[in-house]
Structures are given as C-alpha cells and as structure tokens.
Design a protein around this motif. Sequence first.
Motif, PDB file in Angstrom:
ATOM      1  N   VAL A   1       0.831  -1.197   0.000  1.00 36.51           N
ATOM      2  CA  VAL A   1       0.000   0.000   0.000  1.00 36.51           C
ATOM      3  C   VAL A   1       0.874   1.259   0.000  1.00 36.51           C
ATOM      4  CG1 VAL A   1      -1.706   1.346   1.285  1.00 36.51           C
ATOM      5  CG2 VAL A   1      -1.891  -1.159   1.184  1.00 36.51           C
ATOM      6  N   ALA A   2       1.791   1.373   0.978  1.00 35.20           N
ATOM      7  CA  ALA A   2       2.609   2.587   1.089  1.00 35.20           C
ATOM      8  C   ALA A   2       3.785   2.325   2.011  1.00 35.20           C
ATOM      9  CB  ALA A   2       1.779   3.743   1.636  1.00 35.20           C
ATOM     10  N   TYR A   3       4.872   3.079   1.818  1.00 29.02           N
ATOM     11  CA  TYR A   3       5.970   3.035   2.774  1.00 29.02           C
ATOM     12  C   TYR A   3       6.475   4.441   3.055  1.00 29.02           C
ATOM     13  CZ  TYR A   3       9.448   3.208  -1.137  1.00 29.02           C
ATOM     14  OH  TYR A   3      10.194   3.541  -2.244  1.00 29.02           O
TER      15      TYR A   3
ATOM     16  N   TYR B   1      11.792  11.834   4.881  1.00 33.34           N
ATOM     17  CA  TYR B   1      10.564  12.286   4.242  1.00 33.34           C
ATOM     18  C   TYR B   1      10.274  11.523   2.957  1.00 33.34           C
ATOM     19  CZ  TYR B   1      11.043  16.036   7.570  1.00 33.34           C
ATOM     20  OH  TYR B   1      11.174  16.751   8.726  1.00 33.34           O
ATOM     21  N   ILE B   2      10.853  10.345   2.852  1.00 32.34           N
ATOM     22  CA  ILE B   2      10.606   9.530   1.671  1.00 32.34           C
ATOM     23  C   ILE B   2       9.308   8.769   1.857  1.00 32.34           C
ATOM     24  CG2 ILE B   2      11.449   7.621   0.268  1.00 32.34           C
ATOM     25  CD1 ILE B   2      14.277   8.366   1.159  1.00 32.34           C
ATOM     26  N   THR B   3       8.410   8.901   0.909  1.00 31.64           N
ATOM     27  CA  THR B   3       7.179   8.130   0.903  1.00 31.64           C
ATOM     28  C   THR B   3       6.922   7.616  -0.502  1.00 31.64           C
ATOM     29  OG1 THR B   3       5.826  10.086   0.478  1.00 31.64           O
ATOM     30  CG2 THR B   3       6.115   9.466   2.787  1.00 31.64           C
ATOM     31  N   TYR B   4       6.154   6.550  -0.558  1.00 38.95           N
ATOM     32  CA  TYR B   4       5.815   5.956  -1.863  1.00 38.95           C
ATOM     33  C   TYR B   4       4.502   5.223  -1.707  1.00 38.95           C
ATOM     34  CZ  TYR B   4       6.266   3.297  -6.189  1.00 38.95           C
ATOM     35  OH  TYR B   4       6.058   2.761  -7.429  1.00 38.95           O
TER      36      TYR B   4
ATOM     37  N   VAL C   1      16.743  -3.240   7.108  1.00 42.47           N
ATOM     38  CA  VAL C   1      17.989  -3.082   6.359  1.00 42.47           C
ATOM     39  C   VAL C   1      17.811  -1.847   5.490  1.00 42.47           C
ATOM     40  CG1 VAL C   1      18.597  -5.514   6.369  1.00 42.47           C
ATOM     41  CG2 VAL C   1      17.180  -4.601   4.513  1.00 42.47           C
ATOM     42  N   PRO C   2      18.902  -1.211   5.113  1.00 44.11           N
ATOM     43  CA  PRO C   2      18.780   0.005   4.299  1.00 44.11           C
ATOM     44  C   PRO C   2      18.107  -0.260   2.968  1.00 44.11           C
ATOM     45  CG  PRO C   2      20.969  -0.160   5.265  1.00 44.11           C
ATOM     46  CD  PRO C   2      20.296  -1.472   5.515  1.00 44.11           C
ATOM     47  N   GLY C   3      17.382   0.758   2.508  1.00 48.52           N
ATOM     48  CA  GLY C   3      16.767   0.666   1.200  1.00 48.52           C
ATOM     49  C   GLY C   3      15.272   0.446   1.285  1.00 48.52           C
ATOM     50  N   ALA C   4      14.569   1.094   0.376  1.00 47.81           N
ATOM     51  CA  ALA C   4      13.116   0.976   0.335  1.00 47.81           C
ATOM     52  C   ALA C   4      12.707  -0.282  -0.423  1.00 47.81           C
ATOM     53  CB  ALA C   4      12.527   2.201  -0.351  1.00 47.81           C
ATOM     54  N   SER C   5      11.486  -0.740  -0.166  1.00 54.47           N
ATOM     55  CA  SER C   5      11.001  -1.926  -0.871  1.00 54.47           C
ATOM     56  C   SER C   5       9.482  -1.958  -0.827  1.00 54.47           C
ATOM     57  CB  SER C   5      11.559  -3.190  -0.230  1.00 54.47           C
ATOM     58  OG  SER C   5      11.004  -4.343  -0.850  1.00 54.47           O
TER      59      SER C   5
ATOM     60  N   ILE D   1       8.215  -5.013  -1.619  1.00 50.90           N
ATOM     61  CA  ILE D   1       8.095  -6.466  -1.642  1.00 50.90           C
ATOM     62  C   ILE D   1       7.875  -6.998  -0.236  1.00 50.90           C
ATOM     63  CG2 ILE D   1       9.254  -8.621  -2.255  1.00 50.90           C
ATOM     64  CD1 ILE D   1      10.817  -7.006  -4.348  1.00 50.90           C
ATOM     65  N   GLU D   2       6.813  -7.725  -0.076  1.00 50.86           N
ATOM     66  CA  GLU D   2       6.418  -8.265   1.229  1.00 50.86           C
ATOM     67  C   GLU D   2       7.538  -9.053   1.893  1.00 50.86           C
ATOM     68  OE1 GLU D   2       3.048 -10.750   0.792  1.00 50.86           O
ATOM     69  OE2 GLU D   2       3.169 -11.588   2.803  1.00 50.86           O
ATOM     70  N   ALA D   3       8.222  -9.886   1.139  1.00 55.62           N
ATOM     71  CA  ALA D   3       9.239 -10.775   1.698  1.00 55.62           C
ATOM     72  C   ALA D   3      10.457 -10.027   2.219  1.00 55.62           C
ATOM     73  CB  ALA D   3       9.676 -11.800   0.652  1.00 55.62           C
ATOM     74  N   GLN D   4      10.586  -8.757   1.867  1.00 51.54           N
ATOM     75  CA  GLN D   4      11.746  -7.981   2.288  1.00 51.54           C
ATOM     76  C   GLN D   4      11.488  -7.171   3.557  1.00 51.54           C
ATOM     77  OE1 GLN D   4      13.183  -5.779  -1.128  1.00 51.54           O
ATOM     78  NE2 GLN D   4      13.839  -7.645  -2.171  1.00 51.54           N
ATOM     79  N   TYR D   5      10.365  -7.426   4.195  1.00 50.59           N
ATOM     80  CA  TYR D   5      10.054  -6.798   5.474  1.00 50.59           C
ATOM     81  C   TYR D   5      10.217  -7.832   6.578  1.00 50.59           C
ATOM     82  CZ  TYR D   5       8.747  -2.453   3.354  1.00 50.59           C
ATOM     83  OH  TYR D   5       8.803  -1.252   2.680  1.00 50.59           O
ATOM     84  N   ASP D   6      10.855  -7.397   7.672  1.00 48.59           N
ATOM     85  CA  ASP D   6      11.286  -8.333   8.703  1.00 48.59           C
ATOM     86  C   ASP D   6      10.280  -8.515   9.836  1.00 48.59           C
ATOM     87  OD1 ASP D   6      14.000  -6.397   8.007  1.00 48.59           O
ATOM     88  OD2 ASP D   6      14.072  -8.557   7.599  1.00 48.59           O
ATOM     89  N   TYR D   7       9.538  -7.481  10.147  1.00 46.95           N
ATOM     90  CA  TYR D   7       8.616  -7.541  11.273  1.00 46.95           C
ATOM     91  C   TYR D   7       7.231  -7.096  10.822  1.00 46.95           C
ATOM     92  CZ  TYR D   7      12.914  -7.886  13.913  1.00 46.95           C
ATOM     93  OH  TYR D   7      14.130  -8.299  14.387  1.00 46.95           O
ATOM     94  N   TRP D   8       6.221  -7.752  11.394  1.00 45.22           N
ATOM     95  CA  TRP D   8       4.841  -7.513  10.984  1.00 45.22           C
ATOM     96  C   TRP D   8       3.945  -7.332  12.193  1.00 45.22           C
ATOM     97  CZ3 TRP D   8       3.184  -7.183   5.905  1.00 45.22           C
ATOM     98  CH2 TRP D   8       4.152  -7.477   4.936  1.00 45.22           C
ATOM     99  N   GLY D   9       2.974  -6.431  12.057  1.00 47.57           N
ATOM    100  CA  GLY D   9       1.928  -6.305  13.048  1.00 47.57           C
ATOM    101  C   GLY D   9       0.854  -7.359  12.800  1.00 47.57           C
ATOM    102  N   GLN D  10      -0.145  -7.381  13.661  1.00 49.84           N
ATOM    103  CA  GLN D  10      -1.155  -8.436  13.624  1.00 49.84           C
ATOM    104  C   GLN D  10      -2.264  -8.173  12.618  1.00 49.84           C
ATOM    105  OE1 GLN D  10      -1.241  -5.891  15.538  1.00 49.84           O
ATOM    106  NE2 GLN D  10      -3.345  -5.414  16.039  1.00 49.84           N
TER     107      GLN D  10
END
Length: 124
Positions: free
Chosen positions: A47-49, A55-58, A101-105, A107-116
């Motif tokens: 959806v968004a990061y 101030y980087i958003t996407y 880790v540095p860098g925007a993404s 991709i779901e698999a490149q995120y380390d922690y998730w809320g419920q």
Amino acid sequence: VQLQASGGGLVQTGGSLRLSCAASGRTFGSYFMAWFRQAPGKEREFVAYTRWNGYITYYADSVKGRFAIARDNDKRNAVYLQMNSLKPEDTAVYYCAARTVPGASTIEAQYDYWGQGTLVTVSS
C-alpha cells in the motif's frame, strides 16, 4: 521488535479512517515502515511506505492521492496511514511492517517484522 496496528473499522464509501502502527523493541533509524493489505481471497499487496527518519514516501497507484503515510508526531515510535475517499475495494486486513535493512522496498518478503493486522471494511 513488536508492531501493533490499530484503527480499523467499518466506514461508508467516501469516508475516512486513520490507522496507526506502534513500534517497540528497538530504534528504527533510517529503516522503512510500510502498510500492506490483504483483501478476501486475494494475496497481500503493498500500500505505502515511509522512511522512519526522513521524508521519503511511496504509494501504490491504487491509493495514490487518497492515502497518506507519515510518522505520528503525537505518539513515539508510531506511523499512521490516513485513508480518505475510501472505496469498497479498499476493504481488507491492513498490516504494518518494518524493514530493518537500508533501502526501500514494496516487496512483502523484504520486510522483517509484521503487526497483527487491522480490518477495514468499506460499505457501498
């Protein structure tokens, strides 16, 4: 690291909701926080990061101009997703995620922690 998402609910088409994601357990420095969503019968989608200390958003094209992601200045270590002009197709469980880790993404698999997850239902 723990992420706690909140703010979901039932809203009519054209309405607004604000989701919040509270993070705890570490400082996030220059990492990225994101929101993903999963509609019934569909795969989870980006959806968004936003960069935690910048101030980087996407945004995904489907929400651009209607949703806004930002640090929550009223809450320490939290980001929010302001959702305006909601449509029935925005109905989904919304998840916040942290990439440590540095860098925007997008991709779901490149995120380390998730809320419920928090459920957003938009009625027509």
